[in-house]
Write a protein that holds these residues in place. Structure first.
Motif, mmCIF file in Angstrom:
data_model
loop_
_atom_site.group_PDB
_atom_site.id
_atom_site.type_symbol
_atom_site.label_atom_id
_atom_site.label_comp_id
_atom_site.label_asym_id
_atom_site.label_seq_id
_atom_site.Cartn_x
_atom_site.Cartn_y
_atom_site.Cartn_z
ATOM 1 N N ARG A 127 25.973 48.043 -21.220
ATOM 2 C CA ARG A 127 25.681 47.671 -22.615
ATOM 3 C C ARG A 127 26.294 46.342 -23.023
ATOM 4 O O ARG A 127 25.995 45.827 -24.098
ATOM 5 C CB ARG A 127 26.134 48.767 -23.571
ATOM 6 N N PRO A 158 32.887 60.533 -30.267
ATOM 7 C CA PRO A 158 33.060 59.093 -30.462
ATOM 8 C C PRO A 158 34.458 58.565 -30.136
ATOM 9 O O PRO A 158 34.589 57.437 -29.676
ATOM 10 C CB PRO A 158 32.743 58.903 -31.950
ATOM 11 N N HIS A 184 26.637 57.639 -25.612
ATOM 12 C CA HIS A 184 27.304 57.989 -26.871
ATOM 13 C C HIS A 184 26.980 59.389 -27.389
ATOM 14 O O HIS A 184 27.777 59.964 -28.116
ATOM 15 C CB HIS A 184 27.017 56.937 -27.938
ATOM 16 N N ASP A 212 29.627 52.043 -25.016
ATOM 17 C CA ASP A 212 29.372 53.435 -24.633
ATOM 18 C C ASP A 212 27.879 53.675 -24.466
ATOM 19 O O ASP A 212 27.144 53.780 -25.443
ATOM 20 C CB ASP A 212 29.950 54.368 -25.693
ATOM 21 N N SER A 213 27.436 53.776 -23.220
ATOM 22 C CA SER A 213 26.008 53.989 -22.965
ATOM 23 C C SER A 213 25.586 55.447 -23.131
ATOM 24 O O SER A 213 24.416 55.741 -23.297
ATOM 25 C CB SER A 213 25.645 53.500 -21.561
ATOM 26 N N HIS A 259 25.623 52.492 -33.726
ATOM 27 C CA HIS A 259 25.008 52.460 -32.404
ATOM 28 C C HIS A 259 23.541 52.053 -32.481
ATOM 29 O O HIS A 259 23.080 51.224 -31.699
ATOM 30 C CB HIS A 259 25.164 53.818 -31.711
ATOM 31 N N ASP A 260 22.817 52.623 -33.434
ATOM 32 C CA ASP A 260 21.428 52.198 -33.646
ATOM 33 C C ASP A 260 21.487 50.840 -34.335
ATOM 34 O O ASP A 260 21.974 50.733 -35.452
ATOM 35 C CB ASP A 260 20.676 53.202 -34.518
ATOM 36 N N HIS A 277 33.203 51.160 -28.704
ATOM 37 C CA HIS A 277 32.078 52.008 -29.125
ATOM 38 C C HIS A 277 30.762 51.400 -28.648
ATOM 39 O O HIS A 277 29.884 52.106 -28.150
ATOM 40 C CB HIS A 277 32.034 52.167 -30.642
ATOM 41 N N HIS A 278 30.613 50.099 -28.801
ATOM 42 C CA HIS A 278 29.378 49.412 -28.398
ATOM 43 C C HIS A 278 29.087 49.607 -26.913
ATOM 44 O O HIS A 278 27.926 49.776 -26.523
ATOM 45 C CB HIS A 278 29.483 47.918 -28.724
ATOM 46 N N ALA A 328 23.103 48.271 -32.861
ATOM 47 C CA ALA A 328 24.230 47.570 -32.222
ATOM 48 C C ALA A 328 24.953 46.658 -33.207
ATOM 49 O O ALA A 328 25.081 45.459 -33.005
ATOM 50 C CB ALA A 328 23.757 46.806 -30.996
ATOM 51 N N TYR A 353 31.156 51.043 -36.193
ATOM 52 C CA TYR A 353 30.102 50.585 -35.304
ATOM 53 C C TYR A 353 28.874 51.449 -35.515
ATOM 54 O O TYR A 353 28.972 52.670 -35.565
ATOM 55 C CB TYR A 353 30.550 50.656 -33.837
#
Length: 170
Positions: free
Chosen positions: A73, A133, A128, A125-126, A93-94, A122-123, A96, A91
């Motif tokens: 990522r 978290p 997630h 983490d593929s 995730h949806d 957090h970013h 980024a 963060y």
């Protein structure tokens, strides 16, 4: 749906303690702290002046060869934006997106390297949705970033403080 984030508050407690040690080192100019009977010299933690400077930093971290080689990522750009609330960075995730509060009570507490590395962990983490978290996998990523970017002393302080707060690390 990801598992329950049972150690979130313990991770935050550890971070608050570590950030306080870095703040005191900056305030008093004493970079040496005692950690479980050993003397540890704290490296300098970068501070940021704006969302643009955080964006530049995040882009540079994600472009590091060892970061790209370890986490897929890292190839996905992160977007940094100001956050309206002043109590926490987060963060998304949806999309980024890393959202950072700019100022709270006259201080830009979130515009600092430890906070940004936390959010970048957090970013990176593929998987997630497969784990909490702030679970052990997150903590391991965060510590690797702190070690490789701020320095091994910062990672040792963070790891030791996390263990003292009851945080599990992968």
């Amino acid at each position: 749906m990801s598992p329950r984030d049972t150690q979130r508050s313990r991770v935050y407690d550890a971070e608050i303690l570590v950030r306080g040690m870095f703040d005191r080192a900056d305030e008093y100019g004493a970079r040496t702290v005692e950690l479980h009977g050993s003397q540890l010299t704290l490296p300098v933690e970068r501070k940021f002046a704006s969302v643009a400077s955080v964006q530049t930093y995040a882009d540079r971290v994600l472009a590091l060869n060892w970061v790209c080689g370890q986490w897929e990522r890292a190839a996905l750009p992160v977007h940094v934006r100001p956050r309206a609330g002043a109590t926490a960075a987060h963060y998304e995730h949806d999309g980024a997106t890393l959202a950072v509060p700019l100022h709270a009570h006259g201080k830009a507490w979130a515009l600092r390297e430890l906070v940004i590395l936390h959010e970048l962990a957090h970013h990176l983490d593929s998987d997630h949705s497969d784990h909490a978290p702030h679970g052990p996998e997150f903590c391991s990523r965060y510590l690797e970033l702190a070690d490789g970017i701020i320095g091994p002393e910062a990672a040792l302080l963070l790891r030791t403080t996390m263990y003292s707060c009851g945080v599990r690390i992968a």
